[in-house]
Design a protein around this motif. Structure first.
Motif, PDB file in Angstrom:
ATOM      1  N   TYR A  64       0.846  -1.195   0.000  1.00 39.98           N
ATOM      2  CA  TYR A  64       0.000   0.000   0.000  1.00 39.98           C
ATOM      3  C   TYR A  64       0.882   1.245   0.000  1.00 39.98           C
ATOM      4  N   ASP A 100      -1.615  -1.038  -3.917  1.00 40.20           N
ATOM      5  CA  ASP A 100      -2.791  -0.192  -3.827  1.00 40.20           C
ATOM      6  C   ASP A 100      -2.423   1.207  -3.362  1.00 40.20           C
ATOM      7  N   GLN A 102      -4.380   5.412  -2.588  1.00 37.76           N
ATOM      8  CA  GLN A 102      -5.470   6.370  -2.740  1.00 37.76           C
ATOM      9  C   GLN A 102      -4.837   7.733  -2.923  1.00 37.76           C
ATOM     10  N   MET A 124     -14.067   5.228  -6.168  1.00 37.35           N
ATOM     11  CA  MET A 124     -13.919   6.640  -5.821  1.00 37.35           C
ATOM     12  C   MET A 124     -14.899   6.966  -4.714  1.00 37.35           C
ATOM     13  N   CYS A 128     -11.482  11.096  -2.773  1.00 39.92           N
ATOM     14  CA  CYS A 128     -10.321  10.299  -3.157  1.00 39.92           C
ATOM     15  C   CYS A 128     -10.624   9.294  -4.267  1.00 39.92           C
ATOM     16  N   PHE A 130      -9.251   5.536  -5.469  1.00 36.75           N
ATOM     17  CA  PHE A 130      -8.548   4.354  -5.000  1.00 36.75           C
ATOM     18  C   PHE A 130      -8.115   3.565  -6.228  1.00 36.75           C
TER      19      PHE A 130
END
Length: 135
Positions: A64, A100, A102, A124, A128, A130
């Motif tokens: 992430y 991943d 954001q 979304m 934000c 994603f």
């Protein structure tokens, strides 16, 4: 490095109202220092760019991206792409399958970079976007 990161985030925040979801930089950077992997780039003893990401979910094979930050005077020079490539290669070397992130919806420059790397829209919300890269 903690103070350098906080200074850089404050510099970016001065010139871009929409760069960050409102956070407390000190507590956020403390969390990064404790749990994230961080690659950084210095010029003349000044932090000009860093990437911080988590690779602590091997069960789901997902990394992430927490932050990719470039000093305003050094943007559009390839530093972000270099750091993003380092993170992607590191996750691949650890056999992760997903990366991943954001990003604030108004950060068009970041969205364009992530799309150029192959990140695809997951969902979304009001603020934000994603995204996910299949590694």
């Amino acid at each position: 490095m903690k103070e350098d990161i906080i200074l850089l985030l404050r510099e970016i925040d001065k010139v871009s109202e929409d760069a960050f979801v409102k956070i407390n930089f000190e507590s956020y950077v403390s969390k990064l220092m404790e749990h994230a992997k961080i690659f950084s780039d210095y010029r003349s003893n000044q932090l000009i760019a860093f990437i911080a990401y988590y690779s602590n979910d091997p069960l789901n094979e997902r990394g992430y991206l927490s932050m990719l930050a470039i000093h305003p005077e050094y943007q559009n020079r390839g530093y972000g792409k270099k750091l993003l490539n380092l993170a992607i290669e590191d996750l691949r070397s650890e056999n992760f399958k997903y990366f991943d992130l954001q990003v604030v919806m108004n950060n068009k420059r970041a969205l364009k970079i992530y799309q150029s790397f192959g990140f695809n829209l997951l969902r979304m919300d009001k603020k934000c976007v994603f995204m996910r890269l299949i590694l």
